[in-house]
Design a protein around this motif. Sequence first.
Motif, PDB file in Angstrom:
ATOM      1  N   ARG A 234     103.376   2.833  74.547  1.00 44.63           N
ATOM      2  CA  ARG A 234     103.747   3.733  73.376  1.00 44.63           C
ATOM      3  C   ARG A 234     103.556   3.866  72.705  1.00 44.63           C
ATOM      4  NH1 ARG A 234     106.801   6.369  71.114  1.00 44.63           N
ATOM      5  NH2 ARG A 234     109.379   6.122  70.842  1.00 44.63           N
ATOM      6  N   ALA A 235     102.441   2.589  71.742  1.00 44.10           N
ATOM      7  CA  ALA A 235     102.320   3.192  70.815  1.00 44.10           C
ATOM      8  C   ALA A 235     100.954   4.283  71.077  1.00 44.10           C
ATOM      9  CB  ALA A 235     100.539   1.559  70.417  1.00 44.10           C
ATOM     10  N   VAL A 236     100.187   4.135  71.763  1.00 44.20           N
ATOM     11  CA  VAL A 236      99.300   5.949  71.869  1.00 44.20           C
ATOM     12  C   VAL A 236      99.876   6.881  72.148  1.00 44.20           C
ATOM     13  CG1 VAL A 236      97.866   6.540  73.685  1.00 44.20           C
ATOM     14  CG2 VAL A 236      97.118   3.735  73.801  1.00 44.20           C
ATOM     15  N   TYR A 237     101.434   6.687  72.632  1.00 42.03           N
ATOM     16  CA  TYR A 237     102.491   8.389  72.224  1.00 42.03           C
ATOM     17  C   TYR A 237     102.095   8.369  71.747  1.00 42.03           C
ATOM     18  CZ  TYR A 237     102.378   8.066  77.745  1.00 42.03           C
ATOM     19  OH  TYR A 237     102.117   7.803  79.039  1.00 42.03           O
ATOM     20  N   ASP A 238     102.475   6.939  70.196  1.00 44.29           N
ATOM     21  CA  ASP A 238     103.746   7.943  69.108  1.00 44.29           C
ATOM     22  C   ASP A 238     102.698   8.494  68.305  1.00 44.29           C
ATOM     23  OD1 ASP A 238     105.730   6.218  68.756  1.00 44.29           O
ATOM     24  OD2 ASP A 238     105.436   4.104  68.315  1.00 44.29           O
ATOM     25  N   ALA A 239     101.173   7.894  67.919  1.00 44.12           N
ATOM     26  CA  ALA A 239      99.870   8.276  67.291  1.00 44.12           C
ATOM     27  C   ALA A 239      99.932  10.068  68.040  1.00 44.12           C
ATOM     28  CB  ALA A 239      98.663   7.693  67.682  1.00 44.12           C
ATOM     29  N   THR A 240      99.970  10.011  68.830  1.00 41.35           N
ATOM     30  CA  THR A 240      99.409  11.894  69.297  1.00 41.35           C
ATOM     31  C   THR A 240     100.657  12.169  69.153  1.00 41.35           C
ATOM     32  OG1 THR A 240      98.764  10.823  71.518  1.00 41.35           O
ATOM     33  CG2 THR A 240      99.762  12.633  71.942  1.00 41.35           C
ATOM     34  N   LEU A 241     102.430  11.905  69.429  1.00 36.24           N
ATOM     35  CA  LEU A 241     103.503  12.480  68.728  1.00 36.24           C
ATOM     36  C   LEU A 241     103.531  13.218  67.799  1.00 36.24           C
ATOM     37  CD1 LEU A 241     105.647  11.428  71.734  1.00 36.24           C
ATOM     38  CD2 LEU A 241     105.090  13.227  71.793  1.00 36.24           C
ATOM     39  N   LYS A 242     102.850  11.900  66.870  1.00 35.90           N
ATOM     40  CA  LYS A 242     103.301  12.238  65.546  1.00 35.90           C
ATOM     41  C   LYS A 242     102.088  13.735  64.830  1.00 35.90           C
ATOM     42  CE  LYS A 242     102.284   9.418  61.811  1.00 35.90           C
ATOM     43  NZ  LYS A 242     101.702   7.921  61.076  1.00 35.90           N
ATOM     44  N   PHE A 243     101.395  14.128  65.818  1.00 36.73           N
ATOM     45  CA  PHE A 243     100.470  14.681  65.543  1.00 36.73           C
ATOM     46  C   PHE A 243     101.032  16.584  65.356  1.00 36.73           C
ATOM     47  CE2 PHE A 243      97.815  18.039  67.896  1.00 36.73           C
ATOM     48  CZ  PHE A 243      97.368  18.877  66.625  1.00 36.73           C
ATOM     49  N   PHE A 244     102.068  16.021  66.588  1.00 40.74           N
ATOM     50  CA  PHE A 244     102.289  16.619  67.418  1.00 40.74           C
ATOM     51  C   PHE A 244     103.888  17.621  66.161  1.00 40.74           C
ATOM     52  CE2 PHE A 244     100.281  16.493  70.567  1.00 40.74           C
ATOM     53  CZ  PHE A 244      99.875  17.804  71.504  1.00 40.74           C
ATOM     54  N   THR A 245     104.109  16.743  66.433  1.00 41.01           N
ATOM     55  CA  THR A 245     105.534  17.076  65.375  1.00 41.01           C
ATOM     56  C   THR A 245     105.135  17.324  64.203  1.00 41.01           C
ATOM     57  OG1 THR A 245     105.428  14.648  64.988  1.00 41.01           O
ATOM     58  CG2 THR A 245     106.879  15.702  66.279  1.00 41.01           C
ATOM     59  N   ASN A 246     104.452  16.388  63.036  1.00 38.04           N
ATOM     60  CA  ASN A 246     103.770  16.794  62.060  1.00 38.04           C
ATOM     61  C   ASN A 246     103.197  17.805  61.570  1.00 38.04           C
ATOM     62  OD1 ASN A 246     104.497  13.885  61.325  1.00 38.04           O
ATOM     63  ND2 ASN A 246     102.444  13.272  61.068  1.00 38.04           N
ATOM     64  N   SER A 247     102.389  18.696  62.429  1.00 41.48           N
ATOM     65  CA  SER A 247     101.799  19.947  62.699  1.00 41.48           C
ATOM     66  C   SER A 247     102.700  21.028  62.909  1.00 41.48           C
ATOM     67  CB  SER A 247     100.130  19.615  63.266  1.00 41.48           C
ATOM     68  OG  SER A 247     100.705  20.307  64.081  1.00 41.48           O
ATOM     69  N   TYR A 248     103.280  20.671  63.240  1.00 42.68           N
ATOM     70  CA  TYR A 248     104.746  22.123  63.413  1.00 42.68           C
ATOM     71  C   TYR A 248     104.879  23.019  62.774  1.00 42.68           C
ATOM     72  CZ  TYR A 248     108.443  25.040  65.208  1.00 42.68           C
ATOM     73  OH  TYR A 248     109.273  25.894  65.661  1.00 42.68           O
ATOM     74  N   LYS A 249     104.839  22.064  61.027  1.00 43.32           N
ATOM     75  CA  LYS A 249     105.556  22.913  60.029  1.00 43.32           C
ATOM     76  C   LYS A 249     104.326  23.379  59.666  1.00 43.32           C
ATOM     77  CE  LYS A 249     110.038  20.922  58.523  1.00 43.32           C
ATOM     78  NZ  LYS A 249     110.199  19.853  57.628  1.00 43.32           N
ATOM     79  N   GLU A 250     103.375  22.918  59.567  1.00 43.92           N
ATOM     80  CA  GLU A 250     101.921  23.192  59.120  1.00 43.92           C
ATOM     81  C   GLU A 250     101.351  24.594  60.181  1.00 43.92           C
ATOM     82  OE1 GLU A 250      98.923  20.353  59.169  1.00 43.92           O
ATOM     83  OE2 GLU A 250      99.736  19.066  58.239  1.00 43.92           O
ATOM     84  N   ARG A 251     102.021  24.754  61.261  1.00 42.40           N
ATOM     85  CA  ARG A 251     101.389  25.894  62.227  1.00 42.40           C
ATOM     86  C   ARG A 251     102.364  26.972  62.095  1.00 42.40           C
ATOM     87  NH1 ARG A 251     103.036  23.680  67.110  1.00 42.40           N
ATOM     88  NH2 ARG A 251     102.846  20.945  65.946  1.00 42.40           N
ATOM     89  N   LEU A 252     103.441  26.954  61.106  1.00 40.42           N
ATOM     90  CA  LEU A 252     104.541  28.181  60.414  1.00 40.42           C
ATOM     91  C   LEU A 252     103.811  28.582  59.390  1.00 40.42           C
ATOM     92  CD1 LEU A 252     107.731  26.100  61.743  1.00 40.42           C
ATOM     93  CD2 LEU A 252     107.073  28.202  62.649  1.00 40.42           C
ATOM     94  N   GLU A 253     103.476  27.646  58.774  1.00 37.47           N
ATOM     95  CA  GLU A 253     102.881  27.638  57.372  1.00 37.47           C
ATOM     96  C   GLU A 253     101.922  28.888  57.412  1.00 37.47           C
ATOM     97  OE1 GLU A 253     104.348  27.558  54.152  1.00 37.47           O
ATOM     98  OE2 GLU A 253     105.875  26.585  55.799  1.00 37.47           O
ATOM     99  N   TYR A 254     100.852  28.015  58.283  1.00 42.58           N
ATOM    100  CA  TYR A 254      99.926  29.081  58.364  1.00 42.58           C
ATOM    101  C   TYR A 254     100.057  30.757  58.818  1.00 42.58           C
ATOM    102  CZ  TYR A 254      97.632  25.037  59.771  1.00 42.58           C
ATOM    103  OH  TYR A 254      96.569  23.597  59.669  1.00 42.58           O
ATOM    104  N   ILE A 255     100.865  31.428  59.506  1.00 41.38           N
ATOM    105  CA  ILE A 255     101.509  32.272  59.875  1.00 41.38           C
ATOM    106  C   ILE A 255     102.190  32.798  58.775  1.00 41.38           C
ATOM    107  CG2 ILE A 255     103.108  33.921  61.305  1.00 41.38           C
ATOM    108  CD1 ILE A 255     103.340  31.116  63.151  1.00 41.38           C
ATOM    109  N   ALA A 256     102.859  31.681  57.745  1.00 42.98           N
ATOM    110  CA  ALA A 256     103.826  32.490  56.541  1.00 42.98           C
ATOM    111  C   ALA A 256     102.874  32.946  55.624  1.00 42.98           C
ATOM    112  CB  ALA A 256     104.666  31.688  56.213  1.00 42.98           C
ATOM    113  N   LEU A 257     101.516  31.924  55.342  1.00 42.69           N
ATOM    114  CA  LEU A 257     100.816  32.534  54.247  1.00 42.69           C
ATOM    115  C   LEU A 257      99.122  33.745  54.816  1.00 42.69           C
ATOM    116  CD1 LEU A 257      98.897  28.778  53.741  1.00 42.69           C
ATOM    117  CD2 LEU A 257      99.849  30.170  52.417  1.00 42.69           C
TER     118      LEU A 257
END
Length: 853
Positions: A452-475
């Motif tokens: 579960r600890a490994v999944y947490d670290a992995t999922l954190k990247f995906f969820t945190n970077s989702y808004k960033e990915r949208l911002e790249y397109i906005a930029l």
Amino acid sequence: MDKIVELYQHAVKQNPGNEELLAHLFISHVRVEDYKAQQAVALQLYKAQPKNAYYFWSVISVVFQGIRGPESALPEKRKIYLGLAQRMVDKHIKEGKLETEQEAFLYLHILKLQNKYHEAWEFLTGELCAKLYPGAPVSMKFELLKELGNWRELNELLQQLLDADRDRWDYYKEYIQSSFELLKLSSKGEEKGEKDSLARCQEFLQGIIESSERKKRGPYLARLELHQRMRADKLPAEQLIGDFDEMVIEYFNLFGDKSCCTHDIALFLPSISMKQRQALAGKLLLESGVSSTSLPQNKEQMQKHLCALQISRMCGSHMELPVDHLIAFYTALKLHYEHGRSSFGKKLLATEMGPSDAYALLAANVMYDLSRREHKSDHLFEALCLLQYVLRNSTSNFHVKLLSLKIYHLFGCQVGAQEMYEYLDIKQIQLDSMGYVHCQLLPLGGRFSGTRAVYDATLKFFTNSYKERLEYIALTYRFCTFSKMEEFMNFKERLTNSLQYVACSVEAQICDLVSCYGNVMQNLTAYAAMSIEPAEDRIAWHELSDNRDLDAIIRWDPLHQVNAAEERKESFDQEVEVLQVRSLMLRLFASFIDLYHGTGAKDVPAGTETATLELLRESWTGLFQRLRLMNYKPLPQTFLVNLLPTRLRLLLDLPYERFFDDLSQLVLDLQSGSGKLAEQCKRVGENVIVVMDVCVKTISECNDGNGTDGLWNRREQQQKVAASLEILSLYAFLLSVLNDKLQVSSKTKTKKRTADNKENGPQPISEKERGQMVHELMRQLKHKLEACDSAIRTWKAPVLPRDLSSFMSDMSLKPEVEATLIGDVSATFKDSHELMVTELRNLLKDKIRMAAK
């Protein structure tokens, strides 16, 4: 994101011409990919403030409606939208309003999307484009000339470019391709013309080789490529260019001291016969100047020797060697590693890889071949010890870490694998491209909390970077960088639909349900927080993206036995099927819980409460029927670098299908009070016994096999035990929920029932009786869990296939290193087993307490 749209819509209504608010509204539409609304707002902006940027925002919105919008699958709609976008830009060009290179790029892109290559070429070579877009990439010209079939001009353009930049392998490939296309265009009567294009190509390459002051790989590789292509077309390559073997040897002599040489030569090996390959490998070994009785005199000679050995393996030379020769070869590789390390590997920076590390990597591959041939783990265990030794000397060699991780997983050693994974220190996007080496092998490995600890670290990247990915397109809109838009959009989609992301999400939820240890109310609160929607399949199955970097683990396996594309496809297909099973199991289980503890807010019509459960149950049995018909084969394990088998076989072999199918019927019968309830309880009870037997028998087999070899089948055995406990844990959770509900119901409804049910016909079983039946099931489960617990208590740690002193005499490294090294590796296996047993026993303790209520 959609609420932000509403917010700005209200703001714009209050202040209609406000440029800043309209721009924010446009960007909020970009985030939710509403291209139609984007276009309308962009035109509104252009009317309020006639700036080019806003006009082109509306143009790009029209383009995306055509190629990405909901109607993009219809060719006629796509044509209409792209035609409109072109007319919008044409109007701007006529009015002389085109201003920037990005606007010129967008116009070219629109023309190419409509296959209007002639118009695109005219615009690209015209005055306006030269003025606005002087830095247009040369690749655009290549692309258009190829589409227009103008091979002569392309050929001449590439000659000019290669004269200026003599090491561009991508240009050389295009140049050779254009020469062959010119040959095809020549009429059959013009034999001289046919030979000319290839002869000119050869002369040009030879001219570059002879006139270059510094030797560069590009023209030499191009000559080999030309030779290969000519032989493929049955043209006289030797007559025009020379002997293939001699050219490879010349290349080896010039560039063999570079680590890239192996894979350069490997590009051309498939074009020659096996016999010729092995003869060439023998010649290269002679050329390296290192024989079986000598050692490399300098770093460059050592690299050449390594290159020759790697090519030799790629040509299949090691595959036919008898066992004693392979062991002697392994010993020689170890000595070469030690000599290279002590002679040329001193005073390295912490970030440098040891110059002789590749000997040890090759040795590990050889020992895997031996282990697989004998179905014994001792050779591979020895190789693992050697890799750990290398890692102490060369701390940043990720190739060694990746191979060690693979071997630890192969032997089911979760602690060792976790150590290596942490040591790799993969971050950000690598969690998606490289995470598969560890994450996909964790479920059913026997350590639910560590997983579960490994999944947490992995999922954190995906969820945190989702808004960033949208911002790249906005930029890209804000700065009007249209050339990057599609790249960012594809990047966002690939991450959003990544198999790694979806699989980790599902496995993390299953892991949470299995590990629930509180009282019923705490467990239900934790379950509610997961917000699983049984009726809704949220996975876009047809858009799942395979983002794994399978080339990260270096390999020198025989080329005729490796089909990387086929292996990737087969493993991806099986991983998707595993995900289908796990996702459906999660939703089916959630439908059991929701039937008894669903939120009252849902508007469910009377009589349809069980519809979702019945539908999911049908899909469940249908999925297993289809999987059995598909008859998937386990992934081949020919070489150490091959991906480990997926869990598909395990999910089909263990009683997952029958257990959850019968559980569905039990839940339905308990809800309706069916007369067949007692019979169904008996069936489920029998299933529990079958699952318990799998657990107990596997542990017994594991203990029995420990005397001969405790590691070779260890991973499969651990998976079976963990899968059995997963099934029983989910069942315990469900029973505790059913028991809680029926106890409450029987207290409130018994009196009412007796008054109402005086009609004729079979009466449903009373809530009280149902409660008693569930109580009995819990009692049975408790006994079976206790039996599993006592079996796990007797589970012995894996015994190494030979004693430590025997390994030490074989390792023949520095004596002071050997004892600690082999001791540390074997201690890792022991710790891993003890930690797993402790975790599994804690899990069982929780479930026994749950079933004792």
